[in-house]
Write a protein that holds these residues in place. Structure first.
Motif, mmCIF file in Angstrom:
data_model
loop_
_atom_site.group_PDB
_atom_site.id
_atom_site.type_symbol
_atom_site.label_atom_id
_atom_site.label_comp_id
_atom_site.label_asym_id
_atom_site.label_seq_id
_atom_site.Cartn_x
_atom_site.Cartn_y
_atom_site.Cartn_z
ATOM 1 N N LEU A 142 0.841 -1.194 0.000
ATOM 2 C CA LEU A 142 0.000 0.000 0.000
ATOM 3 C C LEU A 142 0.872 1.237 0.000
ATOM 4 O O LEU A 142 0.620 2.189 -0.739
ATOM 5 C CB LEU A 142 -0.947 -0.030 1.203
ATOM 6 N N ALA A 143 1.886 1.255 0.785
ATOM 7 C CA ALA A 143 2.786 2.398 0.845
ATOM 8 C C ALA A 143 3.482 2.588 -0.486
ATOM 9 O O ALA A 143 3.680 3.703 -0.942
ATOM 10 C CB ALA A 143 3.795 2.208 1.971
ATOM 11 N N THR A 144 3.869 1.517 -1.139
ATOM 12 C CA THR A 144 4.529 1.596 -2.439
ATOM 13 C C THR A 144 3.582 2.187 -3.474
ATOM 14 O O THR A 144 3.958 3.026 -4.279
ATOM 15 C CB THR A 144 4.985 0.198 -2.885
ATOM 16 N N LEU A 145 2.319 1.785 -3.460
ATOM 17 C CA LEU A 145 1.344 2.323 -4.406
ATOM 18 C C LEU A 145 1.125 3.822 -4.195
ATOM 19 O O LEU A 145 1.043 4.579 -5.149
ATOM 20 C CB LEU A 145 0.003 1.593 -4.267
ATOM 21 N N LEU A 146 1.005 4.265 -2.970
ATOM 22 C CA LEU A 146 0.769 5.670 -2.681
ATOM 23 C C LEU A 146 1.961 6.519 -3.083
ATOM 24 O O LEU A 146 1.808 7.583 -3.664
ATOM 25 C CB LEU A 146 0.453 5.870 -1.194
ATOM 26 N N LEU A 147 3.186 6.035 -2.778
ATOM 27 C CA LEU A 147 4.375 6.810 -3.089
ATOM 28 C C LEU A 147 4.642 6.862 -4.582
ATOM 29 O O LEU A 147 5.162 7.828 -5.112
ATOM 30 C CB LEU A 147 5.591 6.214 -2.358
ATOM 31 N N ALA A 148 4.303 5.830 -5.282
ATOM 32 C CA ALA A 148 4.577 5.769 -6.715
ATOM 33 C C ALA A 148 3.478 6.426 -7.531
ATOM 34 O O ALA A 148 3.531 6.436 -8.754
ATOM 35 C CB ALA A 148 4.743 4.320 -7.138
ATOM 36 N N GLY A 149 2.464 6.941 -6.896
ATOM 37 C CA GLY A 149 1.358 7.558 -7.632
ATOM 38 C C GLY A 149 0.494 6.540 -8.302
ATOM 39 O O GLY A 149 -0.089 6.781 -9.340
ATOM 40 N N GLY A 150 0.387 5.401 -7.713
ATOM 41 C CA GLY A 150 -0.374 4.326 -8.317
ATOM 42 C C GLY A 150 -1.871 4.523 -8.224
ATOM 43 O O GLY A 150 -2.623 3.836 -8.885
ATOM 44 N N LEU A 151 -2.336 5.463 -7.426
ATOM 45 C CA LEU A 151 -3.779 5.725 -7.337
ATOM 46 C C LEU A 151 -4.111 6.918 -8.218
ATOM 47 O O LEU A 151 -3.407 7.919 -8.195
ATOM 48 C CB LEU A 151 -4.193 6.037 -5.899
ATOM 49 N N SER A 152 -5.165 6.836 -8.975
ATOM 50 C CA SER A 152 -5.607 7.983 -9.763
ATOM 51 C C SER A 152 -7.123 8.071 -9.690
ATOM 52 O O SER A 152 -7.807 7.059 -9.573
ATOM 53 C CB SER A 152 -5.141 7.853 -11.207
ATOM 54 N N VAL A 153 -7.605 9.270 -9.739
ATOM 55 C CA VAL A 153 -9.046 9.505 -9.673
ATOM 56 C C VAL A 153 -9.440 10.231 -10.948
ATOM 57 O O VAL A 153 -8.776 11.181 -11.359
ATOM 58 C CB VAL A 153 -9.412 10.346 -8.435
ATOM 59 N N SER A 154 -10.514 9.803 -11.551
ATOM 60 C CA SER A 154 -10.990 10.501 -12.741
ATOM 61 C C SER A 154 -12.508 10.523 -12.728
ATOM 62 O O SER A 154 -13.147 9.698 -12.092
ATOM 63 C CB SER A 154 -10.476 9.815 -14.004
ATOM 64 N N ALA A 155 -13.047 11.505 -13.413
ATOM 65 C CA ALA A 155 -14.498 11.605 -13.531
ATOM 66 C C ALA A 155 -14.820 12.045 -14.950
ATOM 67 O O ALA A 155 -14.094 12.844 -15.542
ATOM 68 C CB ALA A 155 -15.054 12.618 -12.538
ATOM 69 N N ALA A 156 -15.898 11.549 -15.475
ATOM 70 C CA ALA A 156 -16.306 11.930 -16.822
ATOM 71 C C ALA A 156 -17.024 13.272 -16.742
ATOM 72 O O ALA A 156 -17.932 13.464 -15.942
ATOM 73 C CB ALA A 156 -17.229 10.875 -17.404
ATOM 74 N N VAL A 157 -16.595 14.262 -17.515
ATOM 75 C CA VAL A 157 -17.234 15.578 -17.567
ATOM 76 C C VAL A 157 -18.082 15.624 -18.818
ATOM 77 O O VAL A 157 -17.580 15.482 -19.928
ATOM 78 C CB VAL A 157 -16.182 16.698 -17.579
ATOM 79 N N VAL A 158 -19.378 15.836 -18.641
ATOM 80 C CA VAL A 158 -20.306 15.867 -19.773
ATOM 81 C C VAL A 158 -20.865 17.278 -19.876
ATOM 82 O O VAL A 158 -21.436 17.799 -18.916
ATOM 83 C CB VAL A 158 -21.452 14.843 -19.587
#
Length: 157
Positions: free
Chosen positions: A11-27
């Protein structure tokens, strides 16, 4: 214990490496015309001033050989125009009695959806001996309001 340590490390490796991303569709909605309807009453209403007055005439010696005069005040009214076009009212002052002379008036104009009031300058009338001696029913001054466009037709408010 080893398992928890690995999970925490992953989990720490994912957070530090930027492995999480959030996106939303804009209509963006398409432009849409929304019609607005105005329902005109299609009428104009004229109301005379409530405080129109005629001055009294106190008979004196000038009436024996000539005439005496008086005044009409606040001759006019209010035009409430609820139509989509300009309206105009002509206010005229007359007398059918011979010897009672009066003329004058005013024009009151109101643009579309407007309320406008107006009054004529004080109007002078004259009366001669014959008209003064006539019965009171005969001594009449008439104030008429007509749609300016329909003066020839005699349409009145």
């Amino acid at each position: 214990m080893k398992k928890v340590l690995l999970t925490s490390t992953a989990l720490a490796t994912l957070l530090l490496a930027g492995g999480l991303s959030v996106s939303a569709a804009v209509v963006t909605p398409a432009n849409q015309d929304i019609p607005v309807t105005v329902n005109f009453a299609n009428e104009a209403e004229f109301t005379f001033n409530a405080d129109m007055t005629a001055s009294d005439i106190d008979v004196d010696s000038t009436l024996i050989t000539g005439t005496q005069s008086g005044t009409l005040t606040n001759v006019g009214g209010t035009l409430e125009n609820l139509t989509s076009t300009d309206q105009s009212v002509t206010v005229s002052v007359t007398s059918a009695q011979a010897g009672l002379e009066v003329s004058g008036g005013t024009i009151i104009e109101a643009a579309a959806i407007q309320k406008e009031s107006g009054s004529a300058e004080p109007i002078t009338f004259t009366i001669n001996r014959t008209a003064a001696l006539a019965s009171t029913e005969d001594r009449v001054i008439t104030v008429t309001a007509q749609n300016t466009d329909d003066i020839d037709s005699g349409e009145t408010f």
